[in-house]
Design a protein around this motif. Structure first.
Motif, PDB file in Angstrom:
ATOM      1  N   VAL A 158      99.437  66.655 -58.653  1.00 24.83           N
ATOM      2  CA  VAL A 158     100.462  67.664 -58.903  1.00 24.83           C
ATOM      3  C   VAL A 158      99.776  68.987 -59.193  1.00 24.83           C
ATOM      4  N   ARG A 162     104.137  70.986 -58.438  1.00 24.19           N
ATOM      5  CA  ARG A 162     104.459  70.558 -57.066  1.00 24.19           C
ATOM      6  C   ARG A 162     103.529  69.422 -56.654  1.00 24.19           C
ATOM      7  N   GLU A 163     104.130  68.313 -56.208  1.00 20.84           N
ATOM      8  CA  GLU A 163     103.310  67.168 -55.799  1.00 20.84           C
ATOM      9  C   GLU A 163     102.683  67.433 -54.439  1.00 20.84           C
ATOM     10  N   LEU A 164     101.373  67.152 -54.350  1.00 22.01           N
ATOM     11  CA  LEU A 164     100.634  67.324 -53.108  1.00 22.01           C
ATOM     12  C   LEU A 164     100.392  65.967 -52.455  1.00 22.01           C
TER      13      LEU A 164
END
Length: 240
Positions: A158, A162-164
């Protein structure tokens, strides 16, 4: 008393393996799934792992590579899969021996004893010749650098909320660098401790680093988290 972890989802086979190994003087721990094995390895120092491939949560090959990412513990694969190409692939991926089911208790004990004779006193050394790697438990704990947070057990990354999404190898590479933040890590050490496979060259590291940088929103020319130290290696830092 050697300590062995048995990773087998079939209760009957697991009970058989526990009985055989216990009778031979091994201290046996056991689990029925891949993530359980990873948790056990982060908590306990084992002399060897007996690993089934048909696990309910992870393919055993993936479990092997994840184990290799956190520990040099010897692994004996014990499975019904008898394809020669698969056996070669897993041996190259870090398995120390391979047993095809059905096998006798005597064969398992003999193979396990041979693996322990080969590895006793050698499997704790740093193969890259640099500083000793972090302890397995440290390598599996969540880690944060700046606004980037990684959870190796959950396999999540994250950045600023925002999750990658990373491939398995990209995640392993990023997590290793995060756990060694502030240190310059050589490509040789990355190949030894992240890839753990033969015939991998420096260009492979460069390709994966480029992909990781792109997903972090940076580049080699304009780095934020991953800085190249020319002629030495890569260092993860907190962005300024």
């Amino acid at each position: 008393m050697p300590r062995v972890l048995v990773v087998e989802d079939d209760p009957r086979i697991r009970a058989f393996l526990i009985e055989i190994l216990s009778e031979q003087g091994y201290a046996v721990h056991n689990t029925g799934d891949g993530f359980g094995a990873l948790r056990e390895i982060t908590r306990t120092s084992f002399d060897a792992v007996v690993l089934d491939l048909g696990l309910p949560d992870l393919d055993g090959g993936d479990a092997l590579r994840m184990i290799r990412g956190i520990s040099p513990v010897p692994v004996v694969v014990a499975t019904a899969r008898d394809d020669e190409a698969e056996i070669i692939r897993l041996l190259n991926a870090g398995a120390d021996d391979y047993l095809v089911k059905p096998f006798s208790g005597g064969q398992l004990v003999a193979r396990l004893s041979a693996v322990l004779r080969r590895t006793t006193g050698t499997h704790t050394a740093d193969p890259a010749g640099g500083p000793r790697p972090a302890a397995p438990a440290d390598l599996m704990r969540p880690v944060s650098v700046g606004q980037l947070t990684l959870d190796p057990l959950a396999r999540t990354a994250v950045l600023a909320g925002r999750e990658l999404r990373f491939t398995r190898r990209e995640f392993d590479l990023l997590a290793f660098l995060a756990h060694h933040a502030g240190q310059v890590v050589s490509k040789r050490r990355l190949l030894s401790e992240v890839w753990r496979e033969p015939y991998v060259d420096d260009q492979t590291v460069d390709v994966h680093l480029s992909a990781v940088r792109r997903k972090l929103g940076e580049s080699a020319a304009a780095p934020r988290y991953l800085r190249t130290v020319r002629g030495v290696g890569i260092k993860m830092v907190e962005p300024r």
